[in-house]
Design an enzyme around this catalytic site. Structure first.
Site, PDB file in Angstrom:
ATOM      1  N   PRO A 153     -21.323  -8.249 -16.839  1.00 53.11           N
ATOM      2  CA  PRO A 153     -20.459  -9.263 -17.092  1.00 53.11           C
ATOM      3  C   PRO A 153     -19.354  -9.101 -18.177  1.00 53.11           C
ATOM      4  O   PRO A 153     -18.139  -9.281 -18.114  1.00 53.11           O
ATOM      5  CB  PRO A 153     -21.323 -10.531 -17.531  1.00 53.11           C
ATOM      6  N   THR A 207     -15.077  -6.046   4.974  1.00 56.03           N
ATOM      7  CA  THR A 207     -15.241  -6.424   6.464  1.00 56.03           C
ATOM      8  C   THR A 207     -15.430  -4.913   7.325  1.00 56.03           C
ATOM      9  O   THR A 207     -15.783  -4.713   8.258  1.00 56.03           O
ATOM     10  CB  THR A 207     -13.629  -6.829   7.096  1.00 56.03           C
ATOM     11  N   ASP A 260     -18.746  -5.084 -12.040  1.00 54.03           N
ATOM     12  CA  ASP A 260     -19.440  -4.626 -13.380  1.00 54.03           C
ATOM     13  C   ASP A 260     -20.248  -5.256 -14.170  1.00 54.03           C
ATOM     14  O   ASP A 260     -20.569  -6.469 -13.574  1.00 54.03           O
ATOM     15  CB  ASP A 260     -18.203  -3.777 -13.975  1.00 54.03           C
ATOM     16  N   ARG A 297       0.929  -3.270   7.003  1.00 57.23           N
ATOM     17  CA  ARG A 297       1.832  -2.286   7.835  1.00 57.23           C
ATOM     18  C   ARG A 297       2.715  -3.117   8.863  1.00 57.23           C
ATOM     19  O   ARG A 297       4.043  -2.746   9.182  1.00 57.23           O
ATOM     20  CB  ARG A 297       1.109  -1.403   8.647  1.00 57.23           C
ATOM     21  N   LYS A 310       0.875  -7.952  -2.665  1.00 55.55           N
ATOM     22  CA  LYS A 310      -0.532  -7.589  -3.330  1.00 55.55           C
ATOM     23  C   LYS A 310      -0.217  -6.101  -3.556  1.00 55.55           C
ATOM     24  O   LYS A 310       0.057  -5.302  -3.058  1.00 55.55           O
ATOM     25  CB  LYS A 310      -1.571  -7.697  -2.178  1.00 55.55           C
ATOM     26  N   ASP A 364      -4.905  -6.833  -6.631  1.00 53.90           N
ATOM     27  CA  ASP A 364      -6.303  -6.616  -5.618  1.00 53.90           C
ATOM     28  C   ASP A 364      -7.016  -5.330  -6.307  1.00 53.90           C
ATOM     29  O   ASP A 364      -7.153  -4.448  -5.820  1.00 53.90           O
ATOM     30  CB  ASP A 364      -6.113  -6.389  -4.118  1.00 53.90           C
ATOM     31  N   ASP A 408       0.875  -1.214  -0.054  1.00 50.79           N
ATOM     32  CA  ASP A 408       0.087   0.152   0.085  1.00 50.79           C
ATOM     33  C   ASP A 408       0.932   1.021   0.129  1.00 50.79           C
ATOM     34  O   ASP A 408       0.944   1.982   0.831  1.00 50.79           O
ATOM     35  CB  ASP A 408      -0.782  -0.146   1.048  1.00 50.79           C
ATOM     36  N   LYS A 456     -10.615  -5.925  -7.178  1.00 52.09           N
ATOM     37  CA  LYS A 456     -11.956  -5.940  -7.113  1.00 52.09           C
ATOM     38  C   LYS A 456     -12.934  -5.521  -7.917  1.00 52.09           C
ATOM     39  O   LYS A 456     -13.729  -4.801  -7.848  1.00 52.09           O
ATOM     40  CB  LYS A 456     -12.234  -5.237  -5.598  1.00 52.09           C
TER      41      LYS A 456
END
Ligand code: C5P
Length: 229
Positions: A67, A117, A65, A208, A33, A60, A11, A62
């Site tokens: 198909p 989450t 939309d 982190r 990632k 990642d 990140d 995600k």
């Protein structure tokens, strides 16, 4: 180690910081990632550079939309040569089936996000889902499995039930991991690396605690030892 369990979340805001950081890691000890922040800033070029250093990548992004759009996005992502990609299970059955067809079994791993989450029961109510988050997660995991996806992302706390429902070959990828003596940041439903593996997680996404460690490589080694021990 042939199949490292730790996926380090890169990140970072750009390519320069990312490449300086991965120079401190060992691709034999982890995968990495690349998420929306880094990909939006540095694009496929940074993905290629990271792979050029020997790291396998979980891209990642995600996808969620219609198909046809998800099919093309998945094919394009797979063509980069990454190890794993993901879509939102909330995109529904037709989108999931189309994604699976675009990325055949045994090529790039295709997993689904069930519920983020960050979503609590009240957030679900606001969008018309009047069930417990856990029930929604299980339903979406079953849908992803029925559509032939390789697994889902979930909290390690949901893993014992998901493992039971989905069987041993379904891939469970879990963020929200914190070693006992490291800051929890804003993560709420956390487990230690060891607990996540004991619960049945296949891969642990850890950001982190490794990216901010004074010595990222020795932190990675320590966490791998904790997992294996
Ligand atoms: O730094 P930290 O270990 O909290 O990073 C966790 C990574 O996993 C971040 O890239 C975050 O976006 C991702 N993630 C998460 N919770 C989810 C899904 C993804 O923390 N439910």
């Amino acid at each position: 180690m042939n199949d490292p369990r730790i996926i380090v979340a890169l990140d970072f805001p750009g390519a320069e910081q990312t490449l300086a950081f991965i120079a401190k890691l060992d691709p034999a000890l982890c995968r990495v990632k690349v998420g929306k922040e880094l990909f939006t800033a540095a694009g496929p070029q940074v993905v290629e550079k990271i792979m050029g250093k020997g790291f396998e990548i979980f891209l990642d992004l995600k996808f969620h939309d219609i198909p046809n759009t998800v099919v093309n996005a998945c094919k394009t992502a797979a063509a980069l040569g990454v190890w794993m990609i993901n879509v939102h299970a909330l995109g529904g059955k037709r989108m999931l089936l189309a994604a699976r067809e675009a990325v055949p079994v045994g090529t790039v791993r295709l997993i689904a996000v069930t519920l983020l989450t960050s979503m609590e029961r009240s957030d679900l109510n606001e969008i018309g889902l009047h069930e417990d988050p856990q029930q929604v997660v299980q339903r979406l995991a079953l849908l992803a499995g029925d559509c032939g996806l390789d697994g889902v992302v979930s909290s390690a706390l949901e893993v014992p039930e998901l493992r039971q429902i989905m069987g041993k070959n379904f891939c469970l990828v879990t963020p929200g991991i914190r070693p006992i003596d490291v800051s929890v940041d804003e993560q709420k439903r956390i487990t230690t690396p060891r607990q996540a593996i004991e619960n049945g997680s296949d891969y642990l996404v850890i950001g982190r605690p490794i990216t901010r460690a004074r010595d990222p490589l020795s932190m990675l080694q320590r966490l791998n030892e904790e997992i294996e021990g």
